[in-house]
Structure formats: C-alpha cells, structure tokens
Design a protein around this motif. Sequence first.
Motif, short mmCIF file in Angstrom:
data_model
loop_
_atom_site.label_atom_id
_atom_site.label_comp_id
_atom_site.label_asym_id
_atom_site.label_seq_id
_atom_site.Cartn_x
_atom_site.Cartn_y
_atom_site.Cartn_z
N VAL A 12 0.84 -1.20 0.00
CA VAL A 12 0.00 0.00 0.00
C VAL A 12 0.88 1.25 0.00
O VAL A 12 1.66 1.47 0.92
N VAL A 13 0.73 2.05 -1.06
CA VAL A 13 1.42 3.33 -1.16
C VAL A 13 0.37 4.40 -1.44
O VAL A 13 -0.41 4.29 -2.38
N ALA A 14 0.36 5.43 -0.58
CA ALA A 14 -0.60 6.52 -0.75
C ALA A 14 0.11 7.73 -1.33
O ALA A 14 1.25 8.02 -0.98
N VAL A 15 -0.57 8.43 -2.23
CA VAL A 15 -0.05 9.68 -2.78
C VAL A 15 -0.73 10.82 -2.05
O VAL A 15 -1.96 10.94 -2.06
N VAL A 16 0.08 11.66 -1.40
CA VAL A 16 -0.44 12.75 -0.59
C VAL A 16 -0.23 14.06 -1.35
O VAL A 16 0.86 14.33 -1.83
#
Length: 154
Positions: free
Chosen positions: A138-142
């Motif tokens: 899981v990689v979130a783009v902020v």
Amino acid sequence: MAKLILTQEVSGLGTAGDVVEVKNGYARNYLLPRGFATVWTKGGEKQVESLQAARAARAAANLEDAQAQAEKLQSGTVRIERTAGAEGRLFGAVQAADVAEAIEAAGLGTVSKRDITLPSHIKTVGNHQAQVRLHEDVVAVVELQVVAAKGSKK
C-alpha cells in the motif's frame, strides 16, 4: 559471500527475517555493526521461520489498516507553511520530516519520515505530491500545498 538473517527492513535488500547473501565487506562494515542483521546459523533458521509466521499474521491485519489510512491520506490536502522569498522560492527545502509533521497536524494519522518519498526537492511555493508507504503493498499519494508563511516577502 556472507549469509545473514535480517533483523529489520533494509531498503533494497529485504525485510526482517529474510535470509540474504551479501558481500563480506557489506556485512562486516554496515549490516552487522548497525544491528540490521545477524550471522546465519541452523538455529537461527528456526527463528527465521517463527519470525516469518508472525510477520505474515501481522501483515494481514496491518494491510486493512494501511488501506484505510491510505484512503484518508488521499482524500485531503496537507498544508505546509514555509518562509518564502518574493518569487515564491523557499528558504530551505521541505523535508520528509516536515511532511510527517504536517500529516499529523492535519489529523490524518502518524507516519514515519522514513516511509515518505519526495519525488524531488520541494523548494517552491505551490502544489506538490509525496508518496507514503504504509505497507509493503500500500502506497498513498499525498497532495501537499506549500504556502508562504505570514511575514514572508511574497
């Protein structure tokens, strides 16, 4: 070549419990002195199996939490105030630690600065993006909004 058991995650090499073979100098001068790994033994192999089983159980529970936090992080914009000059150039750059503090201040949860990747040095006012690795999968783009602090020349 040295055969080692990693005791914690090493970027580009593996995670805790992985058995890896690395060059002797890398093991002797970096991994072993910093406590990132231990020398492989047959008894250690049994510990590795128990570590991997425990990690798999934690990973299943953490994956759901990471996905929920990723949705929360991607839903909003994180605002960072920095002192800036007349053309919008910052005095210094925005670092991963600054992003981690801003995420926590925005009430979006706690994130380690080691899990934040900035695509380039952020040295100007404006909108930017950062990636936050919450889990292996899981990689979130902020979305970051860097604004000039009050009292800046802009």
